[in-house]
Write an enzyme that holds these catalytic residues in place. Structure first.
Site, PDB file in Angstrom:
ATOM      1  CB  ALA A 156      -1.263   0.251   1.325  1.00  0.00           C
ATOM      2  CB  CYS A 157       0.800   4.144   1.745  1.00  0.00           C
ATOM      3  SG  CYS A 157      -0.821   4.288   1.893  1.00  0.00           S
ATOM      4  CB  SER A 158       5.248   1.713   3.381  1.00  0.00           C
ATOM      5  OG  SER A 158       4.765   2.466   4.008  1.00  0.00           O
ATOM      6  CB  SER A 335       4.278   3.542  -2.692  1.00  0.00           C
ATOM      7  OG  SER A 335       4.279   3.201  -3.696  1.00  0.00           O
ATOM      8  CB  ALA A 362      -3.298   1.543   3.825  1.00  0.00           C
TER       9      ALA A 362
END
Ligand code: CO8
Length: 374
Positions: A156-158, A335, A362
């Site tokens: 997700a975001c990372s 990301s 997330a």
């Protein structure tokens, strides 16, 4: 590990289509009014809630977002469709996300002064991939003529920062000579454009970075990765349940709970202190404090989150140069947000300057890198 590892080039591909808050809100409100008129009897009898109206002023104030880019605009503003209209491609055509990835990767290679021959690993890291296999990374590898291996990873975001961590480790361990980390964030197919609370949050973009050993780098802007730090902590506050098991569950894979949804306020309250602690602890590892950091390339989800995190770290408001914001024009690009900020705001730094690249969202997941300009 003694090899010094660097980021030697970055690439940004911005999709050609832009949607302003005003355009998005106009379409959503027309959709909501049509929906409410069609379901008047159920709404009047209390069996269905009316769709609330959205507002461009709210969006800008609550998030800092003014507009977003989309891979395909067609369909998103059509109140009888409310999702992008992306034509299917045949198996022998380049897939949409691979195409986005290739655009960004070519720019990163050019910036790093490298060719395909200098790369032996391709990581495609993003919030969603459009298929399970063959991996997008292998399709990109083939398209660019890279020998070696590639794989996809989803965090997700990372996804971007966690992929940079893997690249760092491979170069440091000597198991790779050059790694392309690519983030083709095609978020628009998973956005619920019928949901007032989340229809404005995301945009599409592709970013890429070249990671290699310091002694092979020959680009004008090279950043040593001093170290990496990651943490995850399970939360249901940001979810997207879409998946292949829907078929066996006999559920609709495109129902609202299958698309992106969140408890935005809770996320805000829980993630900000986590990010502050994470970054502070990471800097301490290098006997550094926030005052030593020249540039903050932070995750780009919400301007109020970034301002709060920066203020807690610095004890003052950061200048726009210190903590650049790109979400006003790109929105949340999962990301890729911190990588866009890096791409657009790194060339003015001078040798010895310290920067922090950090994602949060997330999972929850937080990933950071402390960088030093060579
Ligand atoms: N227009 C008008 N009013 C609205 C709207 C709107 N569009 N949306 C909500 N409101 C209303 C609410 O209903 C509420 O009304 P009431 O007080 O009457 O109940 C009021 O405005 C305030 O609502 P909120 O408390 O929800 O508003 P916030 O100030 O919290 O702002 C945000 C909402 C902007 C969502 C904010 O909470 C936020 O940004 N939180 C952080 C979220 C975050 O960082 N999430 C991470 C996202 S996940 C990620 O980055 C990657 C995931 C993978 C990619 C997914 C791709 C699809």
């Amino acid at each position: 590990m003694t090899t010094s590892v660097v980021i030697s080039g970055s690439g940004l591909w911005t999709p050609p289509h832009r949607i302003s808050n005003e355009e998005l809100v106009e379409a959503y409100n027309a959709y909501a009014q049509q929906h409410n008129a069609e379901h008047k009897a159920e709404i009047d009898s209390g069996t269905l809630s009316a769709k609330p109206l959205s507002s461009a002023e709210f969006i800008q104030k609550a998030s800092g977002i003014r507009s977003r880019y989309t891979y395909i605009k067609d369909g998103i503003l059509d109140i009888n469709r409310m999702r992008p209209n992306i034509p299917p491609r045949a198996d022998d055509e380049l897939s949409d996300q691979a195409e986005m990835a290739v655009y960004a990767a070519k720019k990163a290679l050019q910036a790093a002064n490298k060719t395909a021959a200098d790369i032996d690993v391709v990581i495609v890291a993003c919030a969603y991939t459009q298929r399970s296999y063959p991996a997008l990374a292998i399709e990109v590898q083939e398209t660019l003529g890279i020998k070696g291996f590639g794989f996809d990873m989803l965090v997700a975001c990372s996804a971007a920062t966690f992929a940079l961590h893997r690249a760092y480790e491979m170069i440091a361990a000597g198991t790779a000579k050059g790694v392309l980390v690519i983030n083709p964030e095609l978020t628009s197919p998973q956005v619920n454009y019928c949901d007032r609370d989340s229809h404005f949050i995301f945009g599409d973009v592709a970013t890429a970075l070249v990671v290699e050993a310091a002694d092979t780098a020959n680009a004008p802007h090279v950043f040593e990765i001093l170290s990496t730090k990651a943490v995850t902590s399970f939360s249901n506050n940001i979810r997207s349940n879409f998946g292949y098991v829907s078929r066996a569950n006999d559920t609709n894979p495109f129902a609202p709970d299958m698309l992106f949804h969140q408890e935005g306020r809770k996320v805000f309250k829980e993630v900000c202190p986590m990010a502050v602690d994470h970054i502070s602890e990471h800097l301490v590892r290098h006997q550094l404090g926030a005052a030593n950091v020249k540039r903050w390339w932070l995750h780009q989800a919400n301007i109020n989150m970034n301002n709060l995190i920066s203020r807690k770290l610095l004890d003052r408001n950061p200048s726009p140069q210190e903590a650049p914001i790109v979400l006003d024009s790109y929105a949340n690009t999962a990301s890729a947000g911190s990588i866009i900020a890096f791409n657009l705001h790194h060339q003015d730094l001078v040798s010895g300057d310290i920067g922090v690249l950090c994602s949060f969202g997330a999972g929850y997941s937080i990933g950071s890198l402390v960088l030093k300009k060579q």
